[in-house]
Design a protein around this motif. Structure first.
Motif, PDB file in Angstrom:
ATOM      1  N   ALA A   1       0.833  -1.210   0.000  1.00  0.00           N
ATOM      2  CA  ALA A   1       0.000   0.000   0.000  1.00  0.00           C
ATOM      3  C   ALA A   1       0.863   1.253   0.000  1.00  0.00           C
ATOM      4  N   ARG A   2       1.952   1.233   0.765  1.00  0.00           N
ATOM      5  CA  ARG A   2       2.863   2.392   0.781  1.00  0.00           C
ATOM      6  C   ARG A   2       3.524   2.572  -0.583  1.00  0.00           C
ATOM      7  N   ASP A   3       3.947   1.466  -1.178  1.00  0.00           N
ATOM      8  CA  ASP A   3       4.561   1.555  -2.508  1.00  0.00           C
ATOM      9  C   ASP A   3       3.574   2.122  -3.526  1.00  0.00           C
ATOM     10  N   LEU A   4       2.318   1.667  -3.450  1.00  0.00           N
ATOM     11  CA  LEU A   4       1.302   2.170  -4.378  1.00  0.00           C
ATOM     12  C   LEU A   4       1.037   3.652  -4.146  1.00  0.00           C
ATOM     13  N   SER A   5       1.014   4.064  -2.879  1.00  0.00           N
ATOM     14  CA  SER A   5       0.819   5.482  -2.562  1.00  0.00           C
ATOM     15  C   SER A   5       1.963   6.321  -3.114  1.00  0.00           C
ATOM     16  N   ASN A   6       3.199   5.840  -2.937  1.00  0.00           N
ATOM     17  CA  ASN A   6       4.363   6.567  -3.453  1.00  0.00           C
ATOM     18  C   ASN A   6       4.339   6.613  -4.978  1.00  0.00           C
ATOM     19  N   LEU A   7       3.945   5.496  -5.596  1.00  0.00           N
ATOM     20  CA  LEU A   7       3.865   5.452  -7.058  1.00  0.00           C
ATOM     21  C   LEU A   7       2.825   6.438  -7.572  1.00  0.00           C
ATOM     22  N   SER A   8       1.665   6.471  -6.921  1.00  0.00           N
ATOM     23  CA  SER A   8       0.601   7.384  -7.348  1.00  0.00           C
ATOM     24  C   SER A   8       1.023   8.835  -7.195  1.00  0.00           C
ATOM     25  N   LEU A   9       1.682   9.150  -6.066  1.00  0.00           N
ATOM     26  CA  LEU A   9       2.132  10.520  -5.836  1.00  0.00           C
ATOM     27  C   LEU A   9       3.183  10.928  -6.857  1.00  0.00           C
ATOM     28  N   ALA A  10       4.161  10.061  -7.088  1.00  0.00           N
ATOM     29  CA  ALA A  10       5.210  10.384  -8.061  1.00  0.00           C
ATOM     30  C   ALA A  10       4.620  10.556  -9.455  1.00  0.00           C
TER      31      ALA A  10
ATOM     32  N   ARG B   1       8.405   2.019 -13.154  1.00  0.00           N
ATOM     33  CA  ARG B   1       8.503   0.588 -13.440  1.00  0.00           C
ATOM     34  C   ARG B   1       9.082  -0.158 -12.236  1.00  0.00           C
ATOM     35  N   ALA B   2      10.110   0.421 -11.621  1.00  0.00           N
ATOM     36  CA  ALA B   2      10.717  -0.223 -10.452  1.00  0.00           C
ATOM     37  C   ALA B   2       9.736  -0.277  -9.277  1.00  0.00           C
ATOM     38  N   LYS B   3       8.973   0.784  -9.080  1.00  0.00           N
ATOM     39  CA  LYS B   3       7.992   0.809  -7.998  1.00  0.00           C
ATOM     40  C   LYS B   3       6.920  -0.253  -8.213  1.00  0.00           C
ATOM     41  N   PHE B   4       6.440  -0.369  -9.448  1.00  0.00           N
ATOM     42  CA  PHE B   4       5.408  -1.363  -9.712  1.00  0.00           C
ATOM     43  C   PHE B   4       5.975  -2.768  -9.575  1.00  0.00           C
ATOM     44  N   GLN B   5       7.236  -2.954  -9.983  1.00  0.00           N
ATOM     45  CA  GLN B   5       7.873  -4.265  -9.806  1.00  0.00           C
ATOM     46  C   GLN B   5       7.944  -4.626  -8.321  1.00  0.00           C
ATOM     47  N   SER B   6       8.239  -3.632  -7.499  1.00  0.00           N
ATOM     48  CA  SER B   6       8.289  -3.866  -6.052  1.00  0.00           C
ATOM     49  C   SER B   6       6.924  -4.276  -5.520  1.00  0.00           C
ATOM     50  N   ILE B   7       5.878  -3.616  -5.999  1.00  0.00           N
ATOM     51  CA  ILE B   7       4.508  -3.981  -5.592  1.00  0.00           C
ATOM     52  C   ILE B   7       4.193  -5.401  -6.038  1.00  0.00           C
TER      53      ILE B   7
END
Length: 524
Positions: free
Chosen positions: A70-79, A248-254
């Motif tokens: 959820a944190r990764d998705l929040s960071n991805l959305s914000l970025a 791409r890296a953030k989504f891979q982490s998710i």
């Protein structure tokens, strides 16, 4: 934060709009998003190890892993929002007037300020709460400083030396008004230019000490928002330079934490494949892959078919693909705007087909009719909106404008039976499978498909199909927005899409993306 000579500008001084920035990015990514991805084909080894649906048994996800995702998705959305929206800024929440949260906040604040005032009015004064405020103010002021502002940092720490202040409070020698005035002066040095007037008011109308602290914290809250937005402005160029790799890296982490994070994307792509291959299975059968590889659609054709589905996406019944959720707000707004334009085009097409020559070749009249229709149909996506009633009003206004224009040019006004017939035709666009709306829908999809197929369509938009000339300018704006979203999405998520396509077509396990001969493809 820069001091004095380099103070952060606020959002009102932003020079570039989100559309401009998106168009600039599209210049560099359009060719890559289509031609590069098409070269990958289905046998590409470019995807990440988890880019296709997992073949292993379902994995239990712990609460900590879920929260991390959820944190990764929040960071991805914000970025993503910072990257694509040049006007993005953080604003203070404006709570509804009668909401419970607002009432609780007001009550808590009132209790605190009343307690502070009561303590300071004691004889001798009690400074317990005041010292806590000063500590918080000191931390906020220091947080505003840039790393090189050592002199001012030292000065703030010397004046707001909490140990010394506590000793002064114990001996009733604390000059709280002097400290408040010093804080206001420092705020004047650190604030953005837009806050100069606010700080000036604090200096000129200090009031009692409690009012001063209330005003100080109010302005400090504004300054914190300015600081956040200044930081966003500073980060935006760096994020834009590395946006594709970062997202791409953030989504891979998710995906690594949540293997099911491509389920809706897989379903979306599968629907497009089934639409393009109605008589074939999306996976191998007993006859082997050779027979199923005779007429496979190209990856770009599959994805473009999926992207076109977004124009008519039912957000109430279907969840967006995970790879598009960061653009959900933009896609929703675009769909609503497009639906309005299609209704306007349908109405005007009916009017001009019914009346014909006497009103043709009059751009001012056409623009007036378009404006009247757009205004009366605005808000048509609201649940309380009565579209039939709105269309009746549209007909009344259009007939009024037409009669006015016709009589001014010595034509007879519209007969009553013509007006009744016109009203019936216009109101019928609410019916399912109406021929006019079906025609407009088909040509709109054709126009947006052209946007996806033509290189640099955001610079040189495709020709407008017949029947859509009335909304040409508005469609071009939407088309540019649409193709920018699609091109950036392809750039970021093409490895994941390649894995999903391989899985669906060849039943290939994501952990072993083995090489295979490129299948024949059907070009677009």
């Amino acid at each position: 934060m820069p001091l004095n000579d380099k103070r952060p500008s606020t959002s009102s001084s932003e020079e570039q709009s989100s559309d401009t920035e998106s168009s600039e990015r599209s210049d560099s990514m359009t060719s890559a998003s289509d031609s590069d991805y098409s070269r990958q084909s289905f046998n590409s080894d470019y995807s990440s190890k988890h880019s296709s649906p997992a073949s292993s048994p379902p994995k239990m996800i712990t609460f900590d892993e879920l929260m991390a995702s959820a944190r990764d998705l929040s960071n991805l959305s914000l970025a993503h929002e910072i990257i694509v929206n040049g006007q993005f800024q953080v604003e203070q929440p404006d709570l509804p007037q009668n909401s419970l949260e607002r009432r609780v906040k007001e009550i808590v604040h009132k209790v605190f300020w009343d307690r502070l005032e009561a303590e300071l009015n004691e004889d001798p004064p009690e400074y317990k709460h005041a010292i806590k405020l000063l500590e918080e103010i000191k931390e906020i002021l220091v947080s505003f400083l840039s790393p090189g502002a050592n002199r001012l940092r030292t000065l703030i720490c010397d004046v707001l030396d909490m140990d010394l202040i506590r000793q002064q409070a114990d001996k009733d020698a604390m000059d709280i008004h002097g400290l408040a005035n010093y804080i206001i002066n420092v705020m004047g040095k650190l604030c953005a230019p837009v806050r100069d007037e606010e700080v000036k008011k604090l200096k000129e109308n200090p009031g009692n000490i409690v009012s001063m602290f209330k005003g100080i914290f109010r302005v400090l809250d504004l300054m914190k928002m300015d600081m956040v937005n200044y930081t966003i402005q500073s980060l935006r160029p760096q994020l834009q330079r590395h946006s594709v790799e970062y997202e791409r890296a953030k989504f891979q982490s998710i995906l690594e934490k949540t293997p099911s994070a491509l389920d809706h994307t897989t379903e979306w792509i599968k629907e497009s494949l089934e639409e393009l291959m109605p008589s074939q299975s999306c996976t191998n059968d007993a006859s082997g892959p050779a027979k199923n590889m005779k007429a496979l659609p190209s990856p770009i054709l599959v994805l473009n078919t999926g992207y076109l589905k977004l124009l008519n996406w039912d957000y109430e019944k279907k969840i967006l693909p995970e790879t598009l959720m960061t653009d959900e707000i933009r896609l929703r707004e675009m769909k609503q705007r497009l639906d309005l334009l299609k209704s306007v085009a349908s109405v005007l097409l009916i009017v001009y087909n019914a009346i014909g020559g006497p009103i043709c070749g009059l751009p001012v009249l056409a623009e007036k009719l378009k404006k009247v229709t757009s205004v009366l149909l605005e808000g048509m996506h609201s649940k309380t909106f009565n579209k039939m009633e709105a269309l009746e009003n549209v007909t009344t206004q259009i007939c009024s404008e037409l009669n006015k224009s016709l009589t001014e040019r010595n034509y007879p006004a519209l007969p009553g039976d013509v007006q009744v017939a016109l009203k019936g035709q216009i109101c019928s666009i609410t019916e399912e499978n109406n021929p006019i709306t079906t025609l407009i829908e088909g040509r709109t999809l054709l126009y947006f498909r052209s946007f996806l197929c033509i290189p640099n369509a955001h610079v040189h938009p495709p020709a407008i199909p017949g029947g859509l000339a009335f909304i040409k300018a508005e469609l071009e704006v939407l088309g540019v927005l649409y193709v920018n979203i699609v091109n950036f999405n392809k750039q970021v998520y093409s490895p994941f899409y390649a894995g999903v396509l391989r899985k669906l077509l060849f039943n290939e396990a994501s952990e072993t993306p083995g090489e295979m001969p490129a299948p024949p493809v059907v070009t677009e």
